[in-house]
Design a protein around this motif. Structure first.
Motif, PDB file in Angstrom:
ATOM      1  N   SER A 124      33.203  27.449  40.043  1.00  0.00           N
ATOM      2  CA  SER A 124      33.194  25.988  39.969  1.00  0.00           C
ATOM      3  C   SER A 124      33.244  25.371  41.363  1.00  0.00           C
ATOM      4  N   TYR A 125      32.442  24.336  41.573  1.00  0.00           N
ATOM      5  CA  TYR A 125      32.476  23.604  42.844  1.00  0.00           C
ATOM      6  C   TYR A 125      33.831  22.934  43.027  1.00  0.00           C
ATOM      7  N   PHE A 126      34.524  22.677  41.920  1.00  0.00           N
ATOM      8  CA  PHE A 126      35.807  21.982  41.988  1.00  0.00           C
ATOM      9  C   PHE A 126      36.983  22.944  42.025  1.00  0.00           C
ATOM     10  N   GLY A 127      36.700  24.193  42.294  1.00  0.00           N
ATOM     11  CA  GLY A 127      37.775  25.172  42.447  1.00  0.00           C
ATOM     12  C   GLY A 127      38.118  25.878  41.149  1.00  0.00           C
ATOM     13  N   SER A 128      38.830  26.992  41.278  1.00  0.00           N
ATOM     14  CA  SER A 128      39.192  27.812  40.121  1.00  0.00           C
ATOM     15  C   SER A 128      40.120  27.057  39.189  1.00  0.00           C
ATOM     16  N   VAL A 129      39.968  27.315  37.924  1.00  0.00           N
ATOM     17  CA  VAL A 129      40.995  26.920  36.961  1.00  0.00           C
ATOM     18  C   VAL A 129      42.050  28.025  37.007  1.00  0.00           C
ATOM     19  N   ILE A 130      43.313  27.643  36.887  1.00  0.00           N
ATOM     20  CA  ILE A 130      44.384  28.639  36.903  1.00  0.00           C
ATOM     21  C   ILE A 130      44.797  28.924  35.458  1.00  0.00           C
ATOM     22  N   ASN A 131      44.842  30.166  35.108  1.00  0.00           N
ATOM     23  CA  ASN A 131      45.288  30.544  33.768  1.00  0.00           C
ATOM     24  C   ASN A 131      46.767  30.177  33.619  1.00  0.00           C
ATOM     25  N   PRO A 132      47.125  29.450  32.541  1.00  0.00           N
ATOM     26  CA  PRO A 132      48.556  29.117  32.365  1.00  0.00           C
ATOM     27  C   PRO A 132      49.421  30.361  32.149  1.00  0.00           C
ATOM     28  N   TRP A 133      48.792  31.462  31.780  1.00  0.00           N
ATOM     29  CA  TRP A 133      49.543  32.709  31.615  1.00  0.00           C
ATOM     30  C   TRP A 133      49.736  33.392  32.965  1.00  0.00           C
ATOM     31  N   LYS A 134      50.925  34.005  33.084  1.00  0.00           N
ATOM     32  CA  LYS A 134      51.179  34.831  34.263  1.00  0.00           C
ATOM     33  C   LYS A 134      51.654  36.200  33.829  1.00  0.00           C
ATOM     34  N   SER A 135      51.313  37.150  34.640  1.00  0.00           N
ATOM     35  CA  SER A 135      51.757  38.504  34.354  1.00  0.00           C
ATOM     36  C   SER A 135      53.281  38.564  34.496  1.00  0.00           C
ATOM     37  N   LYS A 136      53.883  39.349  33.610  1.00  0.00           N
ATOM     38  CA  LYS A 136      55.356  39.444  33.547  1.00  0.00           C
ATOM     39  C   LYS A 136      55.963  39.761  34.910  1.00  0.00           C
ATOM     40  N   SER A 188      20.070  24.330  48.646  1.00  0.00           N
ATOM     41  CA  SER A 188      20.954  25.231  49.411  1.00  0.00           C
ATOM     42  C   SER A 188      22.375  24.711  49.398  1.00  0.00           C
ATOM     43  N   ILE A 189      22.499  23.402  49.586  1.00  0.00           N
ATOM     44  CA  ILE A 189      23.829  22.802  49.646  1.00  0.00           C
ATOM     45  C   ILE A 189      24.382  22.554  48.254  1.00  0.00           C
ATOM     46  N   GLY A 190      23.485  22.230  47.318  1.00  0.00           N
ATOM     47  CA  GLY A 190      23.921  21.798  45.992  1.00  0.00           C
ATOM     48  C   GLY A 190      24.391  22.910  45.081  1.00  0.00           C
ATOM     49  N   PHE A 191      23.829  24.097  45.229  1.00  0.00           N
ATOM     50  CA  PHE A 191      24.188  25.214  44.355  1.00  0.00           C
ATOM     51  C   PHE A 191      25.131  26.177  45.045  1.00  0.00           C
ATOM     52  N   GLY A 192      26.032  26.765  44.267  1.00  0.00           N
ATOM     53  CA  GLY A 192      26.916  27.797  44.792  1.00  0.00           C
ATOM     54  C   GLY A 192      26.246  29.165  44.761  1.00  0.00           C
ATOM     55  N   ASP A 193      26.935  30.160  45.299  1.00  0.00           N
ATOM     56  CA  ASP A 193      26.343  31.492  45.467  1.00  0.00           C
ATOM     57  C   ASP A 193      25.918  32.149  44.152  1.00  0.00           C
ATOM     58  N   ASP A 219      31.799  43.360  43.894  1.00  0.00           N
ATOM     59  CA  ASP A 219      30.477  43.584  43.327  1.00  0.00           C
ATOM     60  C   ASP A 219      30.310  42.730  42.071  1.00  0.00           C
ATOM     61  N   PRO A 220      29.348  41.801  42.091  1.00  0.00           N
ATOM     62  CA  PRO A 220      29.198  40.913  40.925  1.00  0.00           C
ATOM     63  C   PRO A 220      28.953  41.675  39.628  1.00  0.00           C
ATOM     64  N   VAL A 221      28.334  42.839  39.716  1.00  0.00           N
ATOM     65  CA  VAL A 221      28.053  43.594  38.490  1.00  0.00           C
ATOM     66  C   VAL A 221      29.363  43.984  37.800  1.00  0.00           C
ATOM     67  N   GLN A 222      30.413  44.281  38.590  1.00  0.00           N
ATOM     68  CA  GLN A 222      31.727  44.585  38.009  1.00  0.00           C
ATOM     69  C   GLN A 222      32.232  43.391  37.213  1.00  0.00           C
ATOM     70  N   THR A 223      32.018  42.185  37.761  1.00  0.00           N
ATOM     71  CA  THR A 223      32.440  40.979  37.049  1.00  0.00           C
ATOM     72  C   THR A 223      31.618  40.786  35.785  1.00  0.00           C
ATOM     73  N   TYR A 224      30.328  41.092  35.892  1.00  0.00           N
ATOM     74  CA  TYR A 224      29.467  40.936  34.718  1.00  0.00           C
ATOM     75  C   TYR A 224      29.959  41.800  33.550  1.00  0.00           C
ATOM     76  N   LEU A 225      30.639  42.914  33.864  1.00  0.00           N
ATOM     77  CA  LEU A 225      31.114  43.820  32.815  1.00  0.00           C
ATOM     78  C   LEU A 225      32.142  43.172  31.884  1.00  0.00           C
ATOM     79  N   ASN A 226      32.746  42.060  32.343  1.00  0.00           N
ATOM     80  CA  ASN A 226      33.659  41.315  31.488  1.00  0.00           C
ATOM     81  C   ASN A 226      33.028  40.931  30.165  1.00  0.00           C
ATOM     82  N   ASP A 227      31.699  40.755  30.202  1.00  0.00           N
ATOM     83  CA  ASP A 227      30.995  40.222  29.036  1.00  0.00           C
ATOM     84  C   ASP A 227      30.396  41.316  28.159  1.00  0.00           C
TER      85      ASP A 227
END
Lengths: 491, 476
Positions: free
Chosen positions: A134-146, A350-355, A419-427
């Motif tokens: 997000s251009y507006f920064g990460s959303v923070i998960n309300p959950w935290k690890s114990k 170039s400026i308008g889109f993120g990586d 590696d973005p492919v590692q992130t893609y594995l989430n799906d």
């Protein structure tokens, strides 16, 4: 009043005059204020929401309520165009864009009297599964690890929609799901996320990512809420050529939780040694539970499961590369001037889109290019139809399929793989469903050893959402999962 | 053939579908409205907007396909043709690439009384782009999206034409058919119909040469001269030992030359793929049959009927039916009148006035009933052919009816015997020497007496009666 109301509870309170829409709306606006650190909202409609709440209360007094949910405050993913309210798709390129029109899905909510609290943060153009794009920064998960104070990702792309429901920054929310963007964040936040059959909810007015995969749906606290909100937003829309002409159904009224005699398929391809023990255990426990409640478990095979991710990462970027061509600095959104047209395009984009968005536009452009089209795009379409027929075959034998929603629970924002492919594995568990166009739901089942929610995914055949919701309700009612969430952000 | 070289010509016609609204939106398609006044959210490609096919445009394409004797495909697919330009809001044009709505067909053209069949490869539907205005500001380009999203039919011929004349006849014929079908208004000046022409040259018996495409020709004259210029250019290059680059060229209407726009290597990679926002377009045979039943008489059928019913020659019939409005006009005038006379008056007198004034038949200064009235007067002998031409001229200028003009100017023929007899007597009395010469056998002087009598009557004497009277007087 008890915190953490769901849609149904709120509607009962309103009906019994135990609260008003204004009171509810104020509480949630206040929650939003207190929860700023979570970065769930891109835009909060303080004044508009209160004004609408007053109108709702007036309607209720005059017995002219638009529906039993009239006056309940919800949040809307910032991908739905909302009239006179900034709609950014969490991208810099649309950071100043105010639509003159309301998406069909959000209009359906307004038609039912729901109050929009504002626009929820998401991955840029819904591309991502961490909300970090997000251009507006990460959303923070309300959950935290114990055992850790580290901020966790809420999942994505509908991370704001899921986190806001989990953290009571709205009662329910709208998200969109192209490859798991509702179910994965629902799973990461202990909420319920429903991706309907492709064509159930109109795509008109939703910023397009991958047109043949995008589908809007609800993120809620309960299965009942999911049924209710889904019922509100669904229905044929002549403005969307891919909208299904199927009659709107009364999903909420028709809910029951019987699974007696149902056949639940368990696909062997989803089994993996890499699956965390707690996720594996949750999956096994759920199988057992369904069996105890009268369902029959059947081992099935979805042979092309492992081809789904590469297929998805050809089709989705291909469509996106074309869908995002309209963001060119000419008509709306930001423009960076250049010496000529080409330079203006280059500077603006170039400026308008993120990586991540750029990466997918490049991949999409590549796979559609002459000389590569057959090898990638056409082949991917063929595999897509194989994936569809895998499901068709399976549904000849079973009523529904049970899998984990995600291969892991929420992870640390700072620990996203390079590696973005590692992130893609989430799906990996969610993507086949989009390729097949069928409905699926993620239901919170248990917490893992770090007290982080684990979601399980139920899948049915096209247009069998009622069955899907019924089974999900059975699971929900049997386990009676209560999120044990510490609201650490309220100081 | 030019200097022993054969020409091979194929043509893509872009014809704007006659429809009140655009291909995928409900905006109006009126020509000449204020800039950006006919632009919907879809046309401007606002985020989240989706195309919905306009059924009427599909019907028009099917109708056109039927008129071109072509196969209507039961299933066709809309593709996205991706490229960036300021007047292309979506960043892609919705078109049909692999599976067009209309497949193989043909039309017949006639040139020097020879009929030639030209194959049609396909017809597909696509969106038009907007218009870039580069002359409004020294530093900026303005964009008008009124055209954006308007439905076009691209009609692709087979490379079956071998001269500029054939090419022009082909475009004329397609235009004529579309106008008969009312699927395109054919207005070339406004850009409702334009042609891209592919030209190559080769020596007879040799394989085809490399072709060049000349884009955006919007008049028959330009099509003709662009082809001639381009063929000669290619011949000259080959004869001087050079080769032809496959390229896209533009025709300069001021110099009559073509110049390179972009070569094949620079061609865009349009990255066509099926538009995921649209389902495949499925057309049932039942609907095609329904549309077929509404197809009007087309130029070829009408021509045959005119030849049969009105005894017209091939050429005149061809000229009259080439334009539907002209043929309608003709049929209204010819009803209960002599076809020969009507044909002459329509094809020579009326056409020359229309050409001179650059008017269409719908704008004719002489309405069909007025021309009919004039012809009635000729047929009844009330006015001579010569007088009729004067009256016609007056009709064109003043818009009056022939009856009014005849009455006003006293132009009616003198057919009264007493009056004519007086005339004849006056002439004979005034020319006693010539009377004598005639009576002595100089027959040729008869014409002299007719001329004198006519002069005296200011041209109004009924020639037939005058002749008879003169003859009887002189021969007694």
């Amino acid at each position: 009043m008890k915190a953490g109301l769901n849609l149904i509870e709120a509607s009962v309170l309103l009906e019994n005059n135990e609260t008003s829409s204004v009171e509810l709306t104020k509480i949630y606006l206040d929650n939003i204020n207190k929860g700023k650190e979570l970065n769930c909202y891109n835009t909060v409609s303080f004044e508009e929401a209160l004004k609408e709440a007053e109108s709702s209360d007036k309607r209720r007094r005059e017995k002219k309520s638009k529906s039993r949910f009239d006056g309940i405050p919800i949040g809307i993913k910032d991908l739905f165009c909302t009239k006179n309210i900034k709609t950014t798709a969490s991208s810099k390129i649309l950071s100043n864009f105010v639509p003159t029109y309301e998406s069909t899905a959000s209009q359906n909510c307004l038609n039912a009297g729901l109050i929009s609290l504002g626009k929820l943060n998401c991955d840029e153009f819904a591309m991502g599964s961490t909300n970090k794009t997000s251009y507006f920064g990460s959303v923070i998960n309300p959950w935290k690890s114990k055992n850790s104070d580290a901020h966790l990702v809420p999942g994505g792309s509908s991370g704001g929609s899921a986190a806001a429901v989990a953290a009571d920054l709205c009662i329910a929310s709208l998200g969109t799901d192209t490859g798991g963007s509702i179910r994965q964040p629902a799973s990461f936040t202990g909420t319920v996320g429903l991706k309907p059959t492709y064509g159930r909810v109109s795509r008109w007015g939703i910023v397009a990512f991958a047109s043949s995969l995008d589908q809007a749906g609800p993120i809620t606290k309960t299965v009942e809420d999911a049924a209710a909100l889904f019922e509100i937003i669904s229905g044929y829309d002549s403005k969307d050529s891919t909208s299904s002409i199927k009659q709107k159904e009364n999903f909420y009224d028709n809910l029951n939780s019987s699974v007696k005699g149902m056949k639940i398929g368990v696909p062997k391809e989803f089994k993996s040694d890499d699956l965390p023990t707690s996720t594996q255990k949750a999956w096994d426990d759920c199988k057992k539970l369904l069996q105890e409640n009268g369902a029959e478990l059947i081992d099935i095979s979805l042979p092309h499961t492992m081809d789904a991710l590469p297929t998805y990462y050809i089709i989705a970027p291909a469509e996106a590369s074309s869908n995002l061509a309209r963001y060119d600095g000419v008509k709306y959104g930001i423009r960076e001037n250049g010496k000529n047209l080409i330079e203006m395009y280059e500077e603006t984009r170039s400026i308008g889109f993120g990586d991540e968005v750029k990466r997918r536009i490049l991949i999409g452009t590549y796979v559609l290019s002459s000389g590569y089209y057959d090898a990638y795009y056409i082949k991917a379409q063929k595999v897509r139809s194989l994936i569809k027929s895998d499901f068709n075959e399976a549904f000849k034998r079973v009523d529904a399929i049970l899998t984990p929603s995600t291969p892991s629970t929420a992870f640390e924002i700072e620990n996203e793989p390079k590696d973005p492919v590692q992130t893609y594995l989430n799906d990996i568990f969610t993507v086949p469903v989009n390729l097949a166009g069928i409905p699926a739901i993620s239901v919170p089942f248990a917490n893992d050893e770090n007290n982080l929610p684990i979601g399980l995914q139920l899948i049915t055949n096209s247009f069998e959402e009622q069955k899907l919701l019924n089974i999900a309700k059975n699971v929900q009612d049997t386990i009676n999962y209560t999120p044990n969430l510490d609201k650490w952000w309220i100081k | 053939m030019i200097n022993g070289w054969e020409l091979v010509i194929g043509i893509e016609i872009h014809a704007q579908v006659k429809s009140n609204s655009k291909l995928f939106s409900s905006s109006s398609t009126d020509f000449g409205s204020g800039p950006n006044s006919q632009v919907s959210l879809v046309d401007a490609a606002m985020p989240g907007m989706l195309p919905v096919i306009n059924k009427f445009c599909v019907e028009q394409a099917v109708r056109s396909g039927i008129g071109l004797n072509a196969k209507i495909n039961n299933k066709s697919i809309f593709d996205r043709k991706n490229y960036f330009y300021q007047d292309l809001p979506q960043g892609y044009q919705i078109s049909q690439f692999k599976d067009p709505i209309v497949g193989n067909g043909f039309i017949d053209i006639v040139l020097d009384d020879q009929t030639k069949r030209i194959g049609i490869e396909r017809l597909h539907l696509e969106q038009d782009a907007g218009k870039s205005l580069h002359d409004q500001d020294p530093n900026l380009t303005f964009v008008d999206l009124n055209r954006s999203g308007i439905a076009l039919m691209e009609i692709v011929s087979k490379p079956d034409m071998s001269s500029a004349d054939e090419a022009v006849e082909y475009v004329k014929k397609v235009r004529s058919i579309l106008r008969y079908l009312d699927t395109c208004d054919g207005n070339m000046e406004q850009g409702s119909l334009r042609a891209d022409v592919n030209v190559s040259v080769n020596k007879p018996g040799n394989e085809l040469g490399t072709r060049c495409e000349i884009k955006n020709l919007n008049s028959f004259k330009y099509i003709h001269s662009a082809i001639i210029y381009e063929a000669k250019r290619q011949i000259k290059l080959i004869e001087s030992g050079e080769s032809i680059n496959q390229e896209t060229r533009l025709y300069n209407i001021d110099t009559g030359e073509t110049h390179s726009m972009r070569s094949k290597e620079d061609a865009h990679d349009y990255r066509y793929f099926p538009d995921p926002d649209l389902l495949p377009l499925e057309i049932e045979n039942k609907w095609i049959e329904e549309i077929k039943s509404t197809i009007p008489e087309l130029p070829d059928q009408k021509k045959n009927r005119f030849i049969k019913d009105y005894n017209l020659n091939e050429y005149d019939a061809g000229v009259i039916v080439s334009d539907k409005a002209t043929s309608d006009y003709y049929e209204k005038v010819v009803k209960n009148r002599s076809p020969k006379l009507v044909t002459t008056w329509v094809t020579s007198e009326l056409f020359s006035v229309l050409n001179k004034k650059n008017l269409s038949i719908d704008e004719s200064p002489v309405a069909y009933d007025k021309l009919g009235e004039l012809i009635d007067n000729i047929e009844s002998g009330k006015v001579s052919n010569r007088l009729a031409k004067d009256i016609f001229e007056e009709m064109c200028e003043m818009g009056k009816s022939p009856g009014e003009i005849i009455a006003e100017k006293g132009l009616s023929q003198i057919s009264d015997e007493g009056e004519l007899e007086k005339l004849v007597n006056d002439v004979l009395i005034a020319n006693p020497k010539n009377v004598e010469k005639y009576k002595n056998g100089k027959d040729k002087l008869f014409g002299f007496f007719v001329g004198e009598a006519m002069k005296l009557s200011k041209g109004k004497a009924n020639p037939k009666l005058l002749n008879e009277l003169l003859k009887s007087k002189l021969n007694t």
